[in-house]
Design an enzyme around this catalytic site. Sequence first.
Site, PDB file in Angstrom:
ATOM      1  N   LYS A  19      -7.515  -6.594  35.559  1.00 35.78           N
ATOM      2  CA  LYS A  19      -7.642  -5.127  35.596  1.00 35.78           C
ATOM      3  C   LYS A  19      -7.189  -4.558  36.940  1.00 35.78           C
ATOM      4  O   LYS A  19      -6.418  -3.609  37.005  1.00 35.78           O
ATOM      5  CB  LYS A  19      -9.106  -4.722  35.321  1.00 35.78           C
ATOM      6  N   ARG A  94     -20.015  -0.504  32.711  1.00 39.95           N
ATOM      7  CA  ARG A  94     -20.250  -1.924  32.458  1.00 39.95           C
ATOM      8  C   ARG A  94     -21.412  -2.153  31.500  1.00 39.95           C
ATOM      9  O   ARG A  94     -21.774  -3.293  31.242  1.00 39.95           O
ATOM     10  CB  ARG A  94     -20.558  -2.606  33.769  1.00 39.95           C
ATOM     11  N   ARG A 132      -8.349 -16.870  42.721  1.00 44.21           N
ATOM     12  CA  ARG A 132      -8.148 -15.525  43.299  1.00 44.21           C
ATOM     13  C   ARG A 132      -8.420 -15.537  44.801  1.00 44.21           C
ATOM     14  O   ARG A 132      -9.392 -16.108  45.273  1.00 44.21           O
ATOM     15  CB  ARG A 132      -9.095 -14.535  42.619  1.00 44.21           C
ATOM     16  N   ARG A 165     -13.728 -14.557  47.325  1.00 40.55           N
ATOM     17  CA  ARG A 165     -14.989 -13.825  47.173  1.00 40.55           C
ATOM     18  C   ARG A 165     -16.133 -14.804  46.913  1.00 40.55           C
ATOM     19  O   ARG A 165     -15.965 -15.759  46.163  1.00 40.55           O
ATOM     20  CB  ARG A 165     -14.885 -12.864  45.978  1.00 40.55           C
ATOM     21  N   ARG A 176     -21.426 -14.209  35.462  1.00 42.68           N
ATOM     22  CA  ARG A 176     -20.689 -12.947  35.301  1.00 42.68           C
ATOM     23  C   ARG A 176     -20.084 -12.834  33.902  1.00 42.68           C
ATOM     24  O   ARG A 176     -20.064 -11.756  33.312  1.00 42.68           O
ATOM     25  CB  ARG A 176     -19.622 -12.829  36.388  1.00 42.68           C
TER      26      ARG A 176
HETATM   27  P1  ADP Z   1     -10.080  -8.258  37.522  1.00 46.68           P
HETATM   28  O1  ADP Z   1      -9.788  -7.019  38.319  1.00 46.68           O
HETATM   29  O2  ADP Z   1     -10.050  -8.024  36.034  1.00 46.68           O
HETATM   30  O3  ADP Z   1     -11.343  -8.949  37.956  1.00 46.68           O
HETATM   31  P2  ADP Z   1      -7.794  -9.369  38.986  1.00 46.68           P
HETATM   32  O4  ADP Z   1      -6.752  -8.322  38.797  1.00 46.68           O
HETATM   33  O5  ADP Z   1      -8.444  -9.464  40.319  1.00 46.68           O
HETATM   34  O6  ADP Z   1      -8.894  -9.297  37.795  1.00 46.68           O
HETATM   35  O7  ADP Z   1      -7.102 -10.777  38.623  1.00 46.68           O
HETATM   36  C1  ADP Z   1      -7.823 -12.016  38.730  1.00 46.68           C
HETATM   37  C2  ADP Z   1      -6.888 -13.098  39.284  1.00 46.68           C
HETATM   38  O8  ADP Z   1      -5.884 -13.401  38.314  1.00 46.68           O
HETATM   39  C3  ADP Z   1      -6.141 -12.700  40.564  1.00 46.68           C
HETATM   40  O9  ADP Z   1      -6.053 -13.836  41.384  1.00 46.68           O
HETATM   41  C4  ADP Z   1      -4.754 -12.259  40.058  1.00 46.68           C
HETATM   42  O10 ADP Z   1      -3.743 -12.517  41.037  1.00 46.68           O
HETATM   43  C5  ADP Z   1      -4.577 -13.126  38.824  1.00 46.68           C
HETATM   44  N1  ADP Z   1      -3.859 -12.448  37.721  1.00 46.68           N
HETATM   45  C6  ADP Z   1      -3.987 -11.153  37.334  1.00 46.68           C
HETATM   46  N2  ADP Z   1      -3.226 -10.906  36.244  1.00 46.68           N
HETATM   47  C7  ADP Z   1      -2.618 -12.088  35.939  1.00 46.68           C
HETATM   48  C8  ADP Z   1      -1.696 -12.500  34.907  1.00 46.68           C
HETATM   49  N3  ADP Z   1      -1.280 -11.632  33.990  1.00 46.68           N
HETATM   50  N4  ADP Z   1      -1.284 -13.784  34.902  1.00 46.68           N
HETATM   51  C9  ADP Z   1      -1.733 -14.666  35.847  1.00 46.68           C
HETATM   52  N5  ADP Z   1      -2.585 -14.348  36.834  1.00 46.68           N
HETATM   53  C10 ADP Z   1      -3.030 -13.076  36.877  1.00 46.68           C
HETATM   54  P1  AMP Z   2     -15.957  -6.722  40.188  1.00 48.87           P
HETATM   55  O1  AMP Z   2     -15.239  -6.536  41.488  1.00 48.87           O
HETATM   56  O2  AMP Z   2     -15.608  -5.678  39.180  1.00 48.87           O
HETATM   57  O3  AMP Z   2     -15.792  -8.122  39.641  1.00 48.87           O
HETATM   58  O4  AMP Z   2     -17.506  -6.522  40.497  1.00 48.87           O
HETATM   59  C1  AMP Z   2     -18.183  -7.355  41.416  1.00 48.87           C
HETATM   60  C2  AMP Z   2     -19.695  -7.142  41.305  1.00 48.87           C
HETATM   61  O5  AMP Z   2     -20.022  -5.789  41.667  1.00 48.87           O
HETATM   62  C3  AMP Z   2     -20.293  -7.321  39.910  1.00 48.87           C
HETATM   63  O6  AMP Z   2     -20.551  -8.677  39.569  1.00 48.87           O
HETATM   64  C4  AMP Z   2     -21.571  -6.493  40.030  1.00 48.87           C
HETATM   65  O7  AMP Z   2     -22.558  -7.176  40.775  1.00 48.87           O
HETATM   66  C5  AMP Z   2     -21.096  -5.308  40.873  1.00 48.87           C
HETATM   67  N1  AMP Z   2     -20.584  -4.217  40.002  1.00 48.87           N
HETATM   68  C6  AMP Z   2     -19.309  -3.776  39.907  1.00 48.87           C
HETATM   69  N2  AMP Z   2     -19.207  -2.765  39.019  1.00 48.87           N
HETATM   70  C7  AMP Z   2     -20.455  -2.562  38.540  1.00 48.87           C
HETATM   71  C8  AMP Z   2     -21.024  -1.670  37.587  1.00 48.87           C
HETATM   72  N3  AMP Z   2     -20.272  -0.769  36.920  1.00 48.87           N
HETATM   73  N4  AMP Z   2     -22.347  -1.740  37.361  1.00 48.87           N
HETATM   74  C9  AMP Z   2     -23.121  -2.609  38.014  1.00 48.87           C
HETATM   75  N5  AMP Z   2     -22.667  -3.497  38.899  1.00 48.87           N
HETATM   76  C10 AMP Z   2     -21.341  -3.483  39.176  1.00 48.87           C
END
Ligand code: ADP
Ligand code: AMP
Length: 224
Positions: A19, A94, A132, A165, A176
């Site tokens: 995302k 969420r 990541r 992270r 998660r």
């Molecule tokens: P989210 O925001 O849904 O948690 P991220 O955008 O941070 O996910 O992506 C998670 C990991 O996967 C990152 O390391 C990113 O570089 C990688 N990634 C994102 N989209 C793709 C894809 N289409 N194919 C392979 N790796 C991806």
């Molecule tokens: P994310 O970066 O989206 O993976 O979120 C990291 C962490 O932030 C999650 O595991 C939750 O602990 C917190 N978080 C992010 N968005 C929300 C939300 N909409 N409601 C509650 N907790 C959240």
Amino acid sequence: MAANDRKFIVFIGPPGSGKGTQAQIIKERLGLPHVATGDLFRYNLKNQTELGLLAKKYMDAGELVPDEVTIRMVAERLMREDCARGALLDGFPRNLKQAVALDEILAPYGGVTVAPLFEVDDEVVVERISGRRICRKCGAVYHVKFNPPKHEGVCDICGGELYQRDDDRPETVKTRLFVYYKQTAPIIGYYFCRGILVDINAMQPVEDVTRDLMATLKKRGLSD
Ligand code: ADP
Ligand code: AMP
């Protein structure tokens, strides 16, 4: 611009589904800010604010931060000047309570416009999350295998240090994912019933996901 011409795009999908990566790519094309609640919490944590310290224990455990504080934080963020044309929401809502709250916040602006659902298998999520890496300075997202930086551990954009992270470690990822299926998945039906949910095959390479996403947004008049 009339209040109800604002566009609010809600990205739904498990952690690691891509995302944030897609939001970063398309935000400029759409002229909308990327509002990611996880980023907002991490920003607060970095700056040791009261909100950041409160959020930390939930984030470390992979649990959701309580609705009351999360909803207030988003409501304030969406009232800022840069959201005058709308926003790309990532990581919010969420759960159903947050979805209802978002409807109330956006009621004067015509509500949520479209909700792309990033579909990926669990094994892919685990692989993506475990590789990541994030830039400490500018927040750019990399993957050790799928999107590696030119020099290991260094951000291509700003030269900042890349880190993993804390909540991307395997123990927390399991929680998660569980939280996603239990608490977040019900919002899929919520948006489906309104006819604004669109499925996106997020298993594809980044460029192909972007293409499908942009095609969907174009069909709905959100892009040229
Ligand atoms: P989210 O925001 O849904 O948690 P991220 O955008 O941070 O996910 O992506 C998670 C990991 O996967 C990152 O390391 C990113 O570089 C990688 N990634 C994102 N989209 C793709 C894809 N289409 N194919 C392979 N790796 C991806
Ligand atoms: P994310 O970066 O989206 O993976 O979120 C990291 C962490 O932030 C999650 O595991 C939750 O602990 C917190 N978080 C992010 N968005 C929300 C939300 N909409 N409601 C509650 N907790 C959240």
